[in-house]
Motif scaffolding. Structure first.
Motif, PDB file in Angstrom:
ATOM      1  N   GLY A 192      -3.837 -99.240 -22.013  1.00 21.80           N
ATOM      2  CA  GLY A 192      -3.473-100.646 -21.866  1.00 21.80           C
ATOM      3  C   GLY A 192      -3.860-101.427 -23.103  1.00 21.80           C
ATOM      4  N   LEU A 193      -3.368-102.663 -23.160  1.00 17.57           N
ATOM      5  CA  LEU A 193      -3.546-103.519 -24.330  1.00 17.57           C
ATOM      6  C   LEU A 193      -3.813-104.950 -23.893  1.00 17.57           C
ATOM      7  CD1 LEU A 193      -3.113-104.267 -27.428  1.00 17.57           C
ATOM      8  CD2 LEU A 193      -0.674-104.497 -26.848  1.00 17.57           C
ATOM      9  N   VAL A 194      -4.801-105.580 -24.515  1.00 21.87           N
ATOM     10  CA  VAL A 194      -4.986-107.024 -24.419  1.00 21.87           C
ATOM     11  C   VAL A 194      -4.855-107.569 -25.823  1.00 21.87           C
ATOM     12  CG1 VAL A 194      -6.553-108.920 -23.875  1.00 21.87           C
ATOM     13  CG2 VAL A 194      -6.460-106.918 -22.382  1.00 21.87           C
ATOM     14  N   SER A 195      -3.869-108.422 -26.039  1.00 22.93           N
ATOM     15  CA  SER A 195      -3.581-108.933 -27.370  1.00 22.93           C
ATOM     16  C   SER A 195      -3.559-110.456 -27.368  1.00 22.93           C
ATOM     17  CB  SER A 195      -2.239-108.402 -27.876  1.00 22.93           C
ATOM     18  OG  SER A 195      -1.950-108.919 -29.168  1.00 22.93           O
ATOM     19  N   VAL A 196      -4.350-111.037 -28.234  1.00 26.01           N
ATOM     20  CA  VAL A 196      -4.360-112.491 -28.380  1.00 26.01           C
ATOM     21  C   VAL A 196      -3.161-112.909 -29.216  1.00 26.01           C
ATOM     22  CG1 VAL A 196      -5.620-114.471 -29.293  1.00 26.01           C
ATOM     23  CG2 VAL A 196      -6.859-112.621 -28.150  1.00 26.01           C
ATOM     24  N   SER A 197      -2.378-113.821 -28.691  1.00 25.76           N
ATOM     25  CA  SER A 197      -1.174-114.380 -29.326  1.00 25.76           C
ATOM     26  C   SER A 197       0.015-113.443 -29.293  1.00 25.76           C
ATOM     27  CB  SER A 197      -1.443-114.834 -30.766  1.00 25.76           C
ATOM     28  OG  SER A 197      -2.414-115.867 -30.775  1.00 25.76           O
ATOM     29  N   GLY A 198      -0.089-112.339 -28.579  1.00 28.72           N
ATOM     30  CA  GLY A 198       1.096-111.527 -28.335  1.00 28.72           C
ATOM     31  C   GLY A 198       1.321-110.436 -29.352  1.00 28.72           C
ATOM     32  N   TYR A 199       2.565-110.328 -29.807  1.00 29.28           N
ATOM     33  CA  TYR A 199       3.003-109.226 -30.665  1.00 29.28           C
ATOM     34  C   TYR A 199       2.596-109.523 -32.106  1.00 29.28           C
ATOM     35  CZ  TYR A 199       6.247-105.586 -32.374  1.00 29.28           C
ATOM     36  OH  TYR A 199       6.814-104.467 -32.941  1.00 29.28           O
ATOM     37  N   LEU A 200       1.653-108.744 -32.633  1.00 28.28           N
ATOM     38  CA  LEU A 200       1.063-109.047 -33.927  1.00 28.28           C
ATOM     39  C   LEU A 200       1.501-108.110 -35.043  1.00 28.28           C
ATOM     40  CD1 LEU A 200      -2.589-109.892 -32.815  1.00 28.28           C
ATOM     41  CD2 LEU A 200      -0.703-111.456 -33.275  1.00 28.28           C
ATOM     42  N   ILE A 201       2.446-107.232 -34.763  1.00 26.92           N
ATOM     43  CA  ILE A 201       2.933-106.334 -35.809  1.00 26.92           C
ATOM     44  C   ILE A 201       3.765-107.137 -36.793  1.00 26.92           C
ATOM     45  CG2 ILE A 201       4.345-104.312 -36.311  1.00 26.92           C
ATOM     46  CD1 ILE A 201       3.570-103.252 -33.524  1.00 26.92           C
ATOM     47  N   GLN A 202       3.382-107.059 -38.059  1.00 28.67           N
ATOM     48  CA  GLN A 202       4.010-107.894 -39.077  1.00 28.67           C
ATOM     49  C   GLN A 202       5.423-107.416 -39.421  1.00 28.67           C
ATOM     50  OE1 GLN A 202       1.044-107.171 -42.000  1.00 28.67           O
ATOM     51  NE2 GLN A 202      -0.094-109.039 -41.551  1.00 28.67           N
ATOM     52  N   ASP A 203       6.315-108.371 -39.547  1.00 30.76           N
ATOM     53  CA  ASP A 203       7.650-108.137 -40.070  1.00 30.76           C
ATOM     54  C   ASP A 203       7.649-108.681 -41.497  1.00 30.76           C
ATOM     55  OD1 ASP A 203      10.316-108.016 -40.720  1.00 30.76           O
ATOM     56  OD2 ASP A 203      11.036-108.817 -38.809  1.00 30.76           O
ATOM     57  N   ILE A 204       7.283-107.836 -42.443  1.00 30.24           N
ATOM     58  CA  ILE A 204       7.054-108.288 -43.813  1.00 30.24           C
ATOM     59  C   ILE A 204       8.336-108.781 -44.457  1.00 30.24           C
ATOM     60  CG2 ILE A 204       6.342-107.517 -46.113  1.00 30.24           C
ATOM     61  CD1 ILE A 204       4.309-105.697 -44.702  1.00 30.24           C
ATOM     62  N   ASP A 205       9.447-108.117 -44.223  1.00 30.82           N
ATOM     63  CA  ASP A 205      10.716-108.573 -44.808  1.00 30.82           C
ATOM     64  C   ASP A 205      11.065-109.974 -44.326  1.00 30.82           C
ATOM     65  OD1 ASP A 205      11.020-106.252 -46.242  1.00 30.82           O
ATOM     66  OD2 ASP A 205      12.343-105.292 -44.775  1.00 30.82           O
ATOM     67  N   ALA A 206      10.888-110.227 -43.047  1.00 28.50           N
ATOM     68  CA  ALA A 206      11.189-111.550 -42.504  1.00 28.50           C
ATOM     69  C   ALA A 206      10.240-112.602 -43.062  1.00 28.50           C
ATOM     70  CB  ALA A 206      11.118-111.530 -40.987  1.00 28.50           C
ATOM     71  N   ALA A 207       8.973-112.234 -43.215  1.00 29.22           N
ATOM     72  CA  ALA A 207       7.999-113.183 -43.747  1.00 29.22           C
ATOM     73  C   ALA A 207       8.359-113.611 -45.164  1.00 29.22           C
ATOM     74  CB  ALA A 207       6.607-112.563 -43.722  1.00 29.22           C
ATOM     75  N   ASN A 208       8.944-112.694 -45.914  1.00 28.62           N
ATOM     76  CA  ASN A 208       9.305-113.007 -47.294  1.00 28.62           C
ATOM     77  C   ASN A 208      10.587-113.819 -47.400  1.00 28.62           C
ATOM     78  OD1 ASN A 208       7.098-111.673 -48.310  1.00 28.62           O
ATOM     79  ND2 ASN A 208       8.169-109.731 -48.568  1.00 28.62           N
ATOM     80  N   SER A 209      11.459-113.704 -46.401  1.00 35.31           N
ATOM     81  CA  SER A 209      12.776-114.342 -46.521  1.00 35.31           C
ATOM     82  C   SER A 209      12.942-115.592 -45.685  1.00 35.31           C
ATOM     83  CB  SER A 209      13.868-113.332 -46.130  1.00 35.31           C
ATOM     84  OG  SER A 209      13.711-112.920 -44.777  1.00 35.31           O
ATOM     85  N   ARG A 210      12.055-115.817 -44.696  1.00 33.75           N
ATOM     86  CA  ARG A 210      12.211-116.968 -43.807  1.00 33.75           C
ATOM     87  C   ARG A 210      10.960-117.835 -43.832  1.00 33.75           C
ATOM     88  NH1 ARG A 210      14.509-113.042 -40.138  1.00 33.75           N
ATOM     89  NH2 ARG A 210      12.685-113.142 -38.779  1.00 33.75           N
ATOM     90  N   PRO A 211      10.944-118.859 -44.653  1.00 33.62           N
ATOM     91  CA  PRO A 211       9.768-119.738 -44.699  1.00 33.62           C
ATOM     92  C   PRO A 211       9.628-120.518 -43.401  1.00 33.62           C
ATOM     93  CG  PRO A 211      11.569-120.666 -45.974  1.00 33.62           C
ATOM     94  CD  PRO A 211      12.000-119.284 -45.589  1.00 33.62           C
TER      95      PRO A 211
END
Length: 294
Positions: A122-141
């Motif tokens: 099982g998983l308890v995650s603060v703020s939900g899905y934390l896997i980074q989408d690096i391409d999106a981070a670079n292209s969508r300010p």
């Protein structure tokens, strides 16, 4: 009973605090940046009292955790954190633990749950899905009112920022604690108990690499390239999950995805908590309850 020890796990000698009954169901609690295992002192006690085997490691670059080889890249990328967690679970011979965390620790927990779901229960995650989408981070300010909250990340993109973190690591951390948890009234002694972890010799290199890699400014460790490619696909998380959404976290929108149903196929609950960025230390009873629910 608390036990403190170091164990070889992958490329690290990991400093670990372990609480409770070793024969109980295992839980791994993972801290974020700029925090350490002190964030889980009360949570660990509550879980130990409930009969759980509680494992609280210092992440790479923090506290007593050390790299075993000088030649190993001091990477702070998400794939490295994922492997550190997986290697620790293997080294300790844990049987499908629950993994729980926030910030960097939540990212590691999400990544392991996504890529190796058979290894956790099982998983308890603060703020939900934390896997980074690096391409999106670079292209969508982000909108400007959100972008200004990234100041520490942009600062660390420069050598001035590296020098600043080297000289003012505690002061920067204390500023971030205050900014990110505006309703949390922590004391100097409480902060000081954690600040010593930032004296780790790899702290600056790991932190700087983390905040540069996530924007594509520095390459990752080739040893984790396959894993990073898998994370770039934004895999679903299929293990039973409870998401904690802090209502007073000023950077929550920068760390997790609010559309939780799109990322978790077995979403047990989403719990809004009136706290900032560090729920286990701010509201330990609620954090422990989420784990016990799973």
């Amino acid at each position: 009973m608390e036990r403190m020890f170091t164990i070889r796990a992958g490329v690290l000698d990991v400093a670990v605090e372990r609480h409770g009954d070793p024969s109980g169901a295992s839980v791994v609690l993972l801290h974020g940046f700029p925090y350490d295992t002190r964030a889980y002192d009360d949570v660990a006690r509550l879980l130990a009292d409930a009969g759980r085997d509680v494992v609280v490691p210092y992440l790479r670059g923090f506290g007593g955790t050390r790299f075993t080889d000088r030649a190993t890249m001091r990477s702070g990328e998400q794939a490295a954190l994922a492997h550190d967690l997986r290697e620790l679970v293997t080294a300790l011979k844990l049987n499908k633990p629950i993994v729980a965390g926030y910030d960097w620790g939540g990212r590691a927990a999400c990544a392991v749950a996504a890529l190796w779901p058979e290894e956790v229960s099982g998983l308890v995650s603060v703020s939900g899905y934390l896997i980074q989408d690096i391409d999106a981070a670079n292209s969508r300010p982000a909108p400007p009112h959100l972008e200004k909250r990234y100041w520490y990340q942009y600062y660390l993109h420069s050598e001035r920022g590296r020098a600043g973190l080297t000289e003012y690591r505690a002061e920067i951390a204390q500023t971030l604690w205050t900014d990110w948890s505006p309703t949390w009234r922590f004391g100097d002694s409480e902060f000081g108990a954690t600040a010593a972890s930032f004296d780790n010799p790899d702290f600056v290199d790991v932190v700087v690499h983390s905040y540069r890699h996530r924007y594509g400014l520095e390459p990752g460790d080739p040893a984790y390239a396959t894993t990073q490619d898998a994370l770039a696909a934004q895999p679903e998380i299929t293990v039973p999950t409870i998401v904690i959404d802090p209502t007073e976290d000023t950077v929550a929108g920068l760390y997790g995805a609010s559309d939780h149903d799109a990322h978790f196929t077995d979403l047990v609950d989403v719990r809004a908590l009136d706290c900032g960025h560090n729920p286990p230390q701010e509201l330990p009873g609620h954090f422990a309850d989420a784990i016990l629910t799973l």
